[in-house]
Design a protein around this motif. Structure first.
Motif, mmCIF file in Angstrom:
data_model
loop_
_atom_site.group_PDB
_atom_site.id
_atom_site.type_symbol
_atom_site.label_atom_id
_atom_site.label_comp_id
_atom_site.label_asym_id
_atom_site.label_seq_id
_atom_site.Cartn_x
_atom_site.Cartn_y
_atom_site.Cartn_z
ATOM 1 N N ASP A 1 0.836 -1.215 0.000
ATOM 2 C CA ASP A 1 0.000 0.000 0.000
ATOM 3 C C ASP A 1 0.865 1.256 0.000
ATOM 4 O OD1 ASP A 1 0.780 0.472 2.604
ATOM 5 O OD2 ASP A 1 -1.108 -0.136 3.503
ATOM 6 N N LYS A 2 0.260 2.339 -0.522
ATOM 7 C CA LYS A 2 0.956 3.593 -0.754
ATOM 8 C C LYS A 2 1.497 4.216 0.527
ATOM 9 C CE LYS A 2 0.316 8.084 -2.882
ATOM 10 N NZ LYS A 2 -0.552 8.978 -3.592
ATOM 11 N N SER A 3 0.728 4.202 1.613
ATOM 12 C CA SER A 3 1.168 4.869 2.848
ATOM 13 C C SER A 3 2.399 4.161 3.447
ATOM 14 C CB SER A 3 0.034 4.932 3.858
ATOM 15 O OG SER A 3 -0.349 3.628 4.247
ATOM 16 N N GLU A 4 2.382 2.858 3.443
ATOM 17 C CA GLU A 4 3.543 2.121 3.969
ATOM 18 C C GLU A 4 4.767 2.381 3.097
ATOM 19 O OE1 GLU A 4 4.913 -2.414 5.182
ATOM 20 O OE2 GLU A 4 2.862 -2.068 4.501
ATOM 21 N N ILE B 1 8.970 5.342 -3.454
ATOM 22 C CA ILE B 1 8.006 5.991 -4.353
ATOM 23 C C ILE B 1 6.923 4.987 -4.762
ATOM 24 C CG2 ILE B 1 7.734 7.109 -6.607
ATOM 25 C CD1 ILE B 1 10.739 7.898 -6.330
ATOM 26 N N TRP B 2 5.661 5.435 -4.640
ATOM 27 C CA TRP B 2 4.535 4.602 -5.079
ATOM 28 C C TRP B 2 4.213 4.984 -6.522
ATOM 29 C CZ3 TRP B 2 2.353 0.446 -3.057
ATOM 30 C CH2 TRP B 2 1.142 -0.010 -3.606
ATOM 31 N N HIS B 3 4.257 3.986 -7.457
ATOM 32 C CA HIS B 3 3.998 4.254 -8.867
ATOM 33 C C HIS B 3 3.399 3.003 -9.507
ATOM 34 C CE1 HIS B 3 4.533 6.042 -12.800
ATOM 35 N NE2 HIS B 3 5.241 5.000 -13.198
ATOM 36 N N LYS C 1 2.725 -0.089 -7.355
ATOM 37 C CA LYS C 1 3.872 -0.795 -6.750
ATOM 38 C C LYS C 1 4.734 0.197 -5.998
ATOM 39 C CE LYS C 1 4.239 -4.424 -10.195
ATOM 40 N NZ LYS C 1 5.086 -5.071 -11.173
ATOM 41 N N CYS C 2 5.451 -0.347 -5.006
ATOM 42 C CA CYS C 2 6.379 0.468 -4.234
ATOM 43 C C CYS C 2 7.762 0.314 -4.853
ATOM 44 C CB CYS C 2 6.379 -0.005 -2.779
ATOM 45 S SG CYS C 2 7.417 1.006 -1.727
ATOM 46 N N TRP C 3 8.383 1.453 -5.221
ATOM 47 C CA TRP C 3 9.675 1.407 -5.915
ATOM 48 C C TRP C 3 10.785 1.967 -5.030
ATOM 49 C CZ3 TRP C 3 10.382 -0.902 -10.581
ATOM 50 C CH2 TRP C 3 9.226 -1.236 -11.272
ATOM 51 N N ASP C 4 11.923 1.221 -5.016
ATOM 52 C CA ASP C 4 13.129 1.661 -4.306
ATOM 53 C C ASP C 4 14.101 2.085 -5.379
ATOM 54 O OD1 ASP C 4 15.393 2.057 -2.804
ATOM 55 O OD2 ASP C 4 15.357 0.101 -1.830
#
Length: 159
Positions: free
Chosen positions: A134-137, A144-146, A149-152
């Motif tokens: 999820d975006k908040s986590e 970055i949320w895109h 998906k959560c991107w590192d």
């Protein structure tokens, strides 16, 4: 043996194997000639001289490795080649085992040296973090949320 002045261990060992009745018939000159012959064949130290008893339970086993300059005559070499052939089943097994161990050790050493010489990449590549859903986590962990998906963006391939 009539003359007890001979204390050389090789000389004593030789005479221990001769019937005492025969040994007592040798003259002093004959004893001197035998001692001289044994002395001229006295073992000299080899450049490499390793003699080890191998502690294998239930088996009495030893290993000898000698190396040095060749001093034997061609006639002696030919006669010993017939007495001590190199290609026996035991020697073949030993050579095969030695080559296998040498190959494994060489591979291990070379791969470890090669991996230490390979430069570690300092580049970073973006990758998605599959366990953050999820975006908040995602944003809480400074990622970055895109596209759902959560991107590192600072993921290292050496991680």
């Amino acid at each position: 043996m009539k003359n007890p002045q001979y204390t050389d261990p090789t000389f004593k060992q030789l005479f221990a194997e001769i019937d005492p009745e025969i040994a007592n018939t040798f003259t002093v000159e004959q004893l001197e000639a035998i001692k001289k012959g044994l002395t001229s064949r006295a073992r000299t130290r080899h450049s490499l001289d390793i003699r080890v008893s191998v502690p294998i339970p239930g088996i009495r086993f030893y290993l000898v490795l000698l190396a040095g300059s060749e001093r034997r005559s061609k006639v002696r070499l030919r006669s010993e080649r017939g007495l001590y052939p190199f290609w026996t089943p035991g020697n073949i097994l030993f050579v095969i085992g030695f080559l296998i161990i040498l190959s494994i050790c060489s591979y291990t050493i070379f791969s470890s040296v090669l991996s230490s010489l390979t430069p570690i990449s300092s580049s970073y590549y973006p990758t998605s973090i599959p366990w953050i859903e999820d975006k908040s986590e995602c944003e809480h962990t400074s990622r970055i949320w895109h596209d759902g998906k959560c991107w590192d963006s600072e993921h290292s391939p050496n991680f």
